[in-house]
Design an enzyme around this catalytic site. Structure first.
Site, PDB file in Angstrom:
ATOM      1  N   TYR A 252       0.842  -1.203   0.000  1.00 49.24           N
ATOM      2  CA  TYR A 252       0.000   0.000   0.000  1.00 49.24           C
ATOM      3  C   TYR A 252       0.874   1.248   0.000  1.00 49.24           C
ATOM      4  O   TYR A 252       1.884   1.287   0.697  1.00 49.24           O
ATOM      5  CB  TYR A 252      -0.897   0.020   1.254  1.00 49.24           C
ATOM      6  CG  TYR A 252      -2.337  -0.282   0.916  1.00 49.24           C
ATOM      7  CD1 TYR A 252      -3.048   0.550   0.058  1.00 49.24           C
ATOM      8  CD2 TYR A 252      -2.974  -1.406   1.437  1.00 49.24           C
ATOM      9  CE1 TYR A 252      -4.358   0.267  -0.285  1.00 49.24           C
ATOM     10  CE2 TYR A 252      -4.286  -1.688   1.108  1.00 49.24           C
ATOM     11  CZ  TYR A 252      -4.977  -0.843   0.246  1.00 49.24           C
ATOM     12  OH  TYR A 252      -6.260  -1.120  -0.093  1.00 49.24           O
TER      13      TYR A 252
ATOM     14  N   GLU B 123      -0.587   4.913  -0.405  1.00 47.19           N
ATOM     15  CA  GLU B 123      -1.350   6.145  -0.651  1.00 47.19           C
ATOM     16  C   GLU B 123      -0.453   7.383  -0.559  1.00 47.19           C
ATOM     17  O   GLU B 123       0.354   7.494   0.358  1.00 47.19           O
ATOM     18  CB  GLU B 123      -2.485   6.302   0.375  1.00 47.19           C
ATOM     19  CG  GLU B 123      -3.791   5.742  -0.112  1.00 47.19           C
ATOM     20  CD  GLU B 123      -4.211   4.530   0.663  1.00 47.19           C
ATOM     21  OE1 GLU B 123      -3.306   3.787   1.109  1.00 47.19           O
ATOM     22  OE2 GLU B 123      -5.432   4.340   0.804  1.00 47.19           O
TER      23      GLU B 123
ATOM     24  N   ASP C 272      -7.786  13.438 -24.736  1.00 45.27           N
ATOM     25  CA  ASP C 272      -7.796  12.041 -24.292  1.00 45.27           C
ATOM     26  C   ASP C 272      -7.200  11.218 -25.429  1.00 45.27           C
ATOM     27  O   ASP C 272      -7.856  10.971 -26.442  1.00 45.27           O
ATOM     28  CB  ASP C 272      -9.237  11.608 -23.991  1.00 45.27           C
ATOM     29  CG  ASP C 272      -9.325  10.141 -23.587  1.00 45.27           C
ATOM     30  OD1 ASP C 272      -8.345   9.399 -23.788  1.00 45.27           O
ATOM     31  OD2 ASP C 272     -10.391   9.736 -23.079  1.00 45.27           O
TER      32      ASP C 272
ATOM     33  N   THR D   7      -4.982   5.874 -21.518  1.00 36.59           N
ATOM     34  CA  THR D   7      -4.757   4.564 -20.941  1.00 36.59           C
ATOM     35  C   THR D   7      -3.339   4.156 -21.314  1.00 36.59           C
ATOM     36  O   THR D   7      -2.671   4.824 -22.111  1.00 36.59           O
ATOM     37  CB  THR D   7      -5.747   3.511 -21.505  1.00 36.59           C
ATOM     38  OG1 THR D   7      -5.738   3.600 -22.920  1.00 36.59           O
ATOM     39  CG2 THR D   7      -7.150   3.741 -20.981  1.00 36.59           C
TER      40      THR D   7
ATOM     41  N   LYS E 203      -3.279   0.359 -24.705  1.00 40.20           N
ATOM     42  CA  LYS E 203      -3.743   0.244 -26.088  1.00 40.20           C
ATOM     43  C   LYS E 203      -2.514   0.287 -27.011  1.00 40.20           C
ATOM     44  O   LYS E 203      -1.696  -0.619 -26.949  1.00 40.20           O
ATOM     45  CB  LYS E 203      -4.772   1.345 -26.378  1.00 40.20           C
ATOM     46  CG  LYS E 203      -6.042   1.188 -25.508  1.00 40.20           C
ATOM     47  CD  LYS E 203      -7.123   2.167 -25.885  1.00 40.20           C
ATOM     48  CE  LYS E 203      -8.413   1.916 -25.124  1.00 40.20           C
ATOM     49  NZ  LYS E 203      -8.543   2.730 -23.908  1.00 40.20           N
TER      50      LYS E 203
ATOM     51  N   ARG F 159      -2.815  -2.655 -18.111  1.00 40.68           N
ATOM     52  CA  ARG F 159      -4.013  -1.824 -18.026  1.00 40.68           C
ATOM     53  C   ARG F 159      -3.831  -0.775 -16.937  1.00 40.68           C
ATOM     54  O   ARG F 159      -3.653  -1.121 -15.766  1.00 40.68           O
ATOM     55  CB  ARG F 159      -5.234  -2.679 -17.687  1.00 40.68           C
ATOM     56  CG  ARG F 159      -5.445  -3.826 -18.636  1.00 40.68           C
ATOM     57  CD  ARG F 159      -6.775  -4.482 -18.391  1.00 40.68           C
ATOM     58  NE  ARG F 159      -7.785  -3.775 -19.111  1.00 40.68           N
ATOM     59  CZ  ARG F 159      -8.098  -4.006 -20.394  1.00 40.68           C
ATOM     60  NH1 ARG F 159      -7.459  -4.933 -21.065  1.00 40.68           N
ATOM     61  NH2 ARG F 159      -9.035  -3.323 -20.988  1.00 40.68           N
TER      62      ARG F 159
END
Ligand code: DSN
Length: 422
Positions: free
Chosen positions: A59, A61, A205, A231, A234, A240
């Site tokens: 973790y 954050e 985008d 993203t 692609k 991903r």
């Protein structure tokens, strides 16, 4: 080598043979079929190893140097490496690599710059835009006043006259330029001019085209857009994930919007995979790949036209082709299902001003990123156009489809995909 666990631990096949078998089945499917969905690709073995690593255990954050958990000696370095590679790859001042994917990246932009009910503009979904650019079925069309612009009915290209007219009338806070089913080059300078005229932020985008942009096969929005989202899986060929890139002046707003505004802990294994993909994308081989994606799409488009297909806008400038199947008297869904049985996998898709419903539209969307990653070229594109025409003209012919599937399999076995041990 990745850590595969201590010797006494069962392997995946031993622990969970069902999932192990399904992964193997998908490896076989991705090997013996022609994957033409333009938003999909193959990652390299190196990207897979990083993404499947123990970095998933941690973790973290916050951001490097300012975390809410201890023990970040390694994770900070992973994220800093990913960010610095992406900054130089795209030539941007700031990168946030934590968005879980493209939709959260876009939501972070709204959170950074908009208040609920503000006016926003984006390309309408039926014209090839994305859900998160203000579609009425997305949160972005419910929480903001969305004023979509469209393509022109004449040439099916973005209608800049309409973009400007709507922007002057509605004074949007942000204007999106980005697409999911648009086969033409995006004119970022023109969008910038309109955004400046109405005082809007310009948000590009580039999820579909980011690999083409860094490979020099599509113009870059850097220097025109205030914010760029993408993203990573692609044309960029990473795992991903999502990115928000911006000028330094917006860095704090964007970072706060991603965390703590929208997300909790970043997916550090994904960040590592993105770092590897960024390294791969900075090579001369990747530049050749990006250009080959576009030249393959152009050859495939020409091949399809020669077989009597109608293409939205008449062709392509990028990785994507949108076929209007009305001239073939078949719906997108029937064609997509028949082609899938023949080993040619695309997706049915609305075309601009589609008279049919989105779940059963008139179009079929394909692209060349995955088949180009396998090393396919001109001959394979022409063969593909030929077999596609055969299947689409006889979608119920079981014998024909079996024969095409066998030809496709043979073709595919000659081009092993990256990342999969055949
Ligand atoms: N689902 C992606 C695509 O296929 O284009 C967009 O988010």
């Amino acid at each position: 080598m990745p850590n595969t666990g201590t010797p006494h631990e069962p392997s995946l096949a031993e622990r969970d043979p069902e999932i192990a078998r399904l992964i193997r089945d998908e490896e076989v499917r991705e090997t013996v079929k022609l994957r033409l969905i333009p938003s999909e690709n193959y990652v390299s073995r190196a990207v897979l190893e990083a993404t499947g690593s123990i970095l998933t255990n941690k973790y973290s954050e916050g951001y490097a140097g300012k975390r809410y958990y201890e023990g970040q000696q390694v994770i900070d370095q992973v994220e800093e490496l990913a960010v610095s590679r992406l900054k130089s790859l795209f030539g941007v001042e700031h990168v946030n690599v934590q968005p879980y994917s493209g939709s959260p990246a876009n939501l972070a932009v709204y959170l950074a710059f908009c208040q609920p009910h503000d006016v926003i503009m984006g390309l309408g979904l039926p014209s090839g835009g994305h859900l998160t650019h203000g579609s009425s079925v997305s949160i972005t069309g419910k929480y903001f006043k969305s004023v979509p612009y469209d393509v022109s009915p004449e040439d099916q290209r973005i209608d800049f006259g309409e973009v400007r007219r709507l922007a002057l009338e509605h004074k949007p806070k942000i204007i999106w330029c980005g697409t999911t089913a648009y086969p033409r080059t995006l004119d970022f300078p023109k969008f910038r001019e309109i955004a400046d005229e109405v005082g809007a932020k310009l948000c590009a985008d580039i999820a579909h085209i980011s690999g083409l942009v860094v490979g020099g096969a599509h113009p870059s929005p850097v220097g025109y857009a205030d914010v760029i989202t993408s993203t990573t899986h692609k044309t960029l060929r990473g795992p991903r994930g999502g990115l928000v890139m911006c000028k330094k002046e917006f860095a704090k707003d964007i970072d706060r919007a991603v965390f703590p505004g929208l997300q909790g802990g970043p997916h550090n294994h994904t960040t590592a995979g993105i770092a590897v993909a960024a390294k791969e994308a900075s090579t001369p081989e990747f530049k050749s790949y990006a250009h080959a994606v576009v030249s393959n799409a152009k050859v495939l488009a020409e091949g399809l036209l020669s077989k009597g297909f109608t293409l939205v806008t008449g062709g392509t400038d990028n990785h994507l082709i949108l076929i209007d199947l009305r001239s073939k008297n078949v719906t997108g869904k029937i064609a997509a299902q028949a082609l899938d049985r023949a080993g040619i996998v695309g997706n049915y898709n609305a075309i601009p001003f589609d008279p049919r419903k989105p779940f059963d539209p008139s179009g079929f969307r394909i692209g060349t990123p995955s088949i180009t990653s396998r090393g396919m070229g001109k001959d394979e594109m022409l063969k593909l156009a030929d077999v596609m025409a055969q299947v689409v003209s006889a979608p119920d012919d079981v014998k024909l489809i079996e024969s095409v599937a066998a030809q496709v399999k043979e073709l595919c076995l000659g081009f092993p995909p990256p990342g999969i041990a055949v």
